[in-house]
Design an enzyme around this catalytic site. Structure first.
Site, short mmCIF file in Angstrom:
data_model
loop_
_atom_site.label_atom_id
_atom_site.label_comp_id
_atom_site.label_asym_id
_atom_site.label_seq_id
_atom_site.Cartn_x
_atom_site.Cartn_y
_atom_site.Cartn_z
N GLU A 53 -17.78 -24.20 -4.26
CA GLU A 53 -16.86 -23.05 -4.24
C GLU A 53 -15.78 -23.18 -5.30
O GLU A 53 -15.47 -22.22 -5.99
CB GLU A 53 -16.20 -22.89 -2.86
CG GLU A 53 -17.12 -22.35 -1.78
CD GLU A 53 -17.45 -20.87 -1.93
OE1 GLU A 53 -16.97 -20.20 -2.85
OE2 GLU A 53 -18.25 -20.38 -1.10
N ASP A 71 -11.12 -14.38 -4.18
CA ASP A 71 -11.31 -15.61 -3.41
C ASP A 71 -10.28 -16.62 -3.91
O ASP A 71 -10.09 -16.76 -5.12
CB ASP A 71 -12.71 -16.17 -3.61
CG ASP A 71 -13.79 -15.21 -3.13
OD1 ASP A 71 -13.53 -14.46 -2.17
OD2 ASP A 71 -14.88 -15.21 -3.72
#
EC number: 3.2.1.17
Length: 147
Positions: A53, A71
């Site tokens: 991520e 994000d």
């Protein structure tokens, strides 16, 4: 005077970069914050997730044009559903946290939000986990770490 300007830029770049954890340092931190085995998710899976991520970077961001959301942080927590960045349309703010707090070097708030997400949706809420960690041997992510 030039030295002060250069020093100022140096401090600014460090502040913008944030903290990039070393793998075992992050493993110890996540364990200390109670993620090892949380909701049945192993520490190795959390390490795999954060590697893919954010590359263990607390300041990582990724804009998603289709949802007009971003994000944030080491877990790449989304502003449409989980945090408030003040600019995402129709945001839910499920973790009741500012998105900027998810990018702090102290990752306690990011971990608390990740716990909330995994409690509600499971680890499959993270696309990177599904793509890179599910059905893979993730033991190497904690291998050699003194925990």
């Amino acid at each position: 005077m030039k030295a002060l300007i250069i020093l100022g830029f140096l401090f600014l770049s460090v502040a913008v970069q944030g903290k990039v954890f070393e793998r075992c340092e992050l493993a110890r931190t996540l364990k200390k914050l109670g993620l090892d085995g949380y909701k049945g998710v192993s520490l190795a899976n959390w390490l795999c997730l954060t590697k893919w991520e954010s590359s263990y970077n607390t300041k990582a961001t990724n804009y998603n044009p289709s949802s007009e959301s971003t994000d944030y942080g080491i877990f790449q927590i989304n502003s449409k559903w989980w945090c408030n960045d003040g600019k995402t349309p129709n945001a839910v703010d499920g973790c009741h946290v500012s998105c900027s707090e998810l990018m702090e070097n102290d990752i306690a708030k990011a971990v608390a939000c990740a716990k909330h997400i995994v409690s509600e949706q499971g680890i499959t809420a993270w696309v990177a986990w599904k793509s890179h960690c599910r059905d893979h041997d993730v033991s190497s992510y904690v291998q050699g770490c003194t925990l």
